[in-house]
Design a protein around this motif. Structure first.
Motif, short mmCIF file in Angstrom:
data_model
loop_
_atom_site.label_atom_id
_atom_site.label_comp_id
_atom_site.label_asym_id
_atom_site.label_seq_id
_atom_site.Cartn_x
_atom_site.Cartn_y
_atom_site.Cartn_z
N GLY A 145 48.59 42.48 34.55
CA GLY A 145 48.89 41.55 34.20
C GLY A 145 49.29 40.32 34.50
N ALA A 146 50.93 39.66 35.21
CA ALA A 146 50.07 38.34 35.17
C ALA A 146 49.39 37.76 35.93
N TYR A 147 48.13 36.40 35.05
CA TYR A 147 47.09 36.60 35.63
C TYR A 147 47.56 35.35 36.73
N LYS A 148 46.79 35.01 37.87
CA LYS A 148 47.45 34.81 39.37
C LYS A 148 45.45 33.46 39.17
N LEU A 149 45.32 32.43 39.49
CA LEU A 149 44.83 31.66 39.04
C LEU A 149 44.20 31.10 40.99
N GLY A 150 42.17 31.53 40.19
CA GLY A 150 41.14 31.41 41.31
C GLY A 150 40.64 30.45 41.15
N ALA A 151 39.29 30.45 41.88
CA ALA A 151 37.79 29.42 42.42
C ALA A 151 37.64 29.84 40.34
N GLY A 152 37.54 28.68 39.71
CA GLY A 152 36.47 29.18 38.53
C GLY A 152 37.43 28.55 37.59
N ASP A 153 38.90 28.36 37.75
CA ASP A 153 39.59 28.18 36.60
C ASP A 153 39.33 26.70 36.13
N ARG A 154 40.20 26.15 35.11
CA ARG A 154 39.64 25.43 34.30
C ARG A 154 41.10 25.20 33.27
N ALA B 2 39.75 21.69 37.63
CA ALA B 2 39.08 23.04 37.42
C ALA B 2 39.45 23.01 39.29
N VAL B 3 40.34 24.29 38.69
CA VAL B 3 40.39 24.92 40.48
C VAL B 3 39.07 25.32 41.30
N SER B 4 39.30 24.77 42.76
CA SER B 4 37.42 24.52 43.27
C SER B 4 37.50 26.46 43.95
N SER B 5 36.31 25.63 44.79
CA SER B 5 36.14 27.12 45.26
C SER B 5 37.06 27.59 46.81
N ALA B 6 37.72 26.04 46.98
CA ALA B 6 38.79 26.68 47.96
C ALA B 6 39.97 27.14 47.45
N GLY B 7 39.70 27.07 45.99
CA GLY B 7 41.20 27.50 45.30
C GLY B 7 41.81 26.34 45.20
N ARG B 8 41.79 25.14 44.79
CA ARG B 8 43.35 24.31 45.08
C ARG B 8 42.19 22.80 43.37
N ILE B 9 43.51 22.34 42.77
CA ILE B 9 43.30 21.40 42.21
C ILE B 9 43.54 19.62 43.15
N ALA B 10 42.88 19.15 42.44
CA ALA B 10 42.70 17.72 43.22
C ALA B 10 44.37 17.06 42.07
N PHE B 11 44.93 16.37 42.88
CA PHE B 11 45.73 16.12 41.02
C PHE B 11 46.14 14.62 41.39
N PRO B 12 46.14 13.57 40.54
CA PRO B 12 46.51 12.17 40.67
C PRO B 12 47.92 11.72 41.58
N LEU B 13 48.39 11.39 41.88
CA LEU B 13 49.76 10.70 43.10
C LEU B 13 49.48 11.64 44.25
N VAL B 14 50.15 13.30 43.81
CA VAL B 14 50.39 14.38 45.04
C VAL B 14 48.65 14.64 46.02
N ASN C 6 39.98 26.91 30.37
CA ASN C 6 38.77 29.31 30.36
C ASN C 6 38.67 29.59 32.02
N TYR C 7 38.55 31.17 31.64
CA TYR C 7 39.11 31.17 32.67
C TYR C 7 37.92 32.10 33.45
N ARG C 8 37.81 32.32 35.13
CA ARG C 8 37.24 32.38 35.83
C ARG C 8 36.14 33.98 34.80
N PRO C 9 35.34 33.84 35.11
CA PRO C 9 34.40 35.35 35.48
C PRO C 9 34.86 36.09 35.77
N TYR C 10 34.76 38.10 35.45
CA TYR C 10 35.14 39.00 36.34
C TYR C 10 33.33 39.48 36.55
N TYR C 11 33.75 40.71 36.88
CA TYR C 11 32.13 40.95 36.87
C TYR C 11 32.85 42.66 37.46
N ILE C 12 31.58 43.81 36.74
CA ILE C 12 31.66 45.12 37.04
C ILE C 12 30.55 45.22 37.36
#
Length: 120
Positions: free
Chosen positions: A4-13, A29-41, A78-84
């Motif tokens: 389905g539609a890709y959902k962002l998560g920690a490790g995505d760039r 980069a999406v941080s381990s807390a699931g956030r990005i730091a963006f200028p101004l906001v 860059n997408y975060r990796p998946y594990y099998i």
């Protein structure tokens, strides 16, 4: 079966481009807390949102007192990796590719997806 539609998560760039604002454009980069730091906001929750949703959120935040009619585009660099794990030949970490199906993900690890057994 599609993921389905890709959902962002920690490790995505992400690459974010704000039209006519090179100081606001760049890679984030999406941080381990699931956030990005963006200028101004500041910090923006990204985990669990699609790229389209994040683009809308960022556009709205920039329009709220920072810019008039901001135009924002965003893409995953860059997408975060998946594990099998489990009954596959090569358990471990694999790189995600946009549009990948569950069957393709399992096959990359040397496994197979078997559907329900017919009952008779």
């Amino acid at each position: 079966m599609s993921l389905g539609a890709y959902k962002l998560g920690a490790g995505d760039r992400l690459r974010v481009t704000v039209y006519n604002e090179p100081s606001l454009s760049g890679e984030f980069a999406v941080s381990s807390a699931g956030r990005i730091a963006f200028p101004l906001v500041g910090m923006i929750d990204a985990a669990g949102r699609s790229v389209e949703e994040m683009t809308g959120v960022l556009t709205a935040l920039l329009a709220d007192g920072y810019m008039t009619d901001p135009r924002v585009s965003m893409e995953v660099l860059n997408y975060r990796p998946y594990y099998i794990l489990g009954e596959v030949q090569r358990p471990g970490q694999y790189p995600y590719v946009a549009g990948m199906t569950i069957e393709q993900a399992v096959a990359a690890a040397g496994g197979s997806v078997i559907g329900p057994t017919p009952r008779g």
